[in-house]
Design a protein around this motif. Sequence first.
Motif, short mmCIF file in Angstrom:
data_model
loop_
_atom_site.label_atom_id
_atom_site.label_comp_id
_atom_site.label_asym_id
_atom_site.label_seq_id
_atom_site.Cartn_x
_atom_site.Cartn_y
_atom_site.Cartn_z
N UNK A 39 0.88 -1.17 0.00
CA UNK A 39 0.00 0.00 0.00
C UNK A 39 0.91 1.22 0.00
N UNK A 40 1.09 1.79 -1.17
CA UNK A 40 2.08 2.84 -1.39
C UNK A 40 1.44 4.20 -1.11
N UNK A 41 1.64 4.69 0.11
CA UNK A 41 0.96 5.89 0.57
C UNK A 41 -0.30 5.50 1.30
N UNK A 42 -0.15 4.83 2.44
CA UNK A 42 -1.27 4.14 3.10
C UNK A 42 -2.19 5.08 3.86
N UNK A 43 -1.77 6.34 4.10
CA UNK A 43 -2.61 7.23 4.89
C UNK A 43 -2.87 6.67 6.27
N UNK A 61 2.46 -4.73 3.09
CA UNK A 61 3.43 -3.70 3.47
C UNK A 61 2.79 -2.33 3.27
N UNK A 62 2.77 -1.51 4.31
CA UNK A 62 2.17 -0.18 4.25
C UNK A 62 3.23 0.87 4.52
N UNK A 63 3.21 1.93 3.74
CA UNK A 63 4.18 3.00 3.96
C UNK A 63 3.55 4.35 3.62
N UNK A 64 4.05 5.38 4.27
CA UNK A 64 3.58 6.73 4.03
C UNK A 64 4.69 7.70 4.46
N UNK A 65 4.67 8.90 3.86
CA UNK A 65 5.70 9.89 4.19
C UNK A 65 5.29 10.81 5.33
N UNK A 66 4.04 10.69 5.81
CA UNK A 66 3.55 11.54 6.88
C UNK A 66 3.66 10.83 8.23
N UNK A 67 4.40 11.40 9.19
CA UNK A 67 4.46 10.77 10.51
C UNK A 67 3.10 10.64 11.17
N UNK A 68 2.22 11.64 10.97
CA UNK A 68 0.89 11.57 11.58
C UNK A 68 0.06 10.43 10.99
N UNK A 69 0.16 10.26 9.68
CA UNK A 69 -0.59 9.18 9.04
C UNK A 69 -0.04 7.82 9.46
N UNK A 70 1.27 7.69 9.52
CA UNK A 70 1.88 6.43 9.95
C UNK A 70 1.45 6.10 11.38
N UNK A 71 1.43 7.11 12.24
CA UNK A 71 1.00 6.88 13.62
C UNK A 71 -0.45 6.43 13.67
#
Length: 252
Positions: A39-43, A61-71
Amino acid sequence: MTGTTWDPTLYLTFDDARSRPFFDLVARVRAESPRRVVDLGCGPGHLTEVLVRRWPDAVVEALDSSPDMVAAARERGIDASLTAVESWSPGPDVDVVVTNAVLQWVPTHRELLPRWIDALAPGAWFAMQVPGNFGAPSHVLVRELAAARGITVRDTLAVGEPAEYAELIGRPGVDVDVWETTYLQRLTGEDPVLTWITATALRPVRDALDPAGYDDFRAELAPRLREAYPANADGSTWFPFRRLFAVAHKRS
């Protein structure tokens, strides 16, 4: 995708309406037993859960560039990682890649797409969805007001048209399915279009201004949006929501 902030709660305000394109996209992916699903940019991870349920035997596999979204995704039990889309590349066991409403934030995505497709293993699937409404009044009005304040926001070049994506992902040995859909959303409440774009189109404006300046911006934008999207007799507002889709299947 770096340099701006996300509010997971605000983003989920219109969860049902925002999520519908995701389901329409994933419905075209016919992978049966993938080894790894990305999931490329999982929000906030609410749609990653859908991928987990669909392919329970896969590593998701989930990834995102936003720390808030990852949290937020981790709070849902998703093992998300803080990773920029630009730095990702598919490993040899990646059989499905889904990137939903992400690539419009990545200026280099036109360069990345053919590289990703070439790097995928035979039999793999790649599915993407991006907004196609940067020429709509909702976005044009934001750009005009932002420019008057010296703020640059995304323009119509942020995404391509369907034919361009067909060319980018239509590599040798790849079957391609590209289409567009305009969803007509019925929005309700006070200044519903303003509320709708607050979590997305207005994000760079919010980051560029102090709280008072941002409130002034919204106050100036609101009547222009009401004029561009007049309310119906019942008080609701129709909001055209154009999306672009592309699915690639690399032949085995």
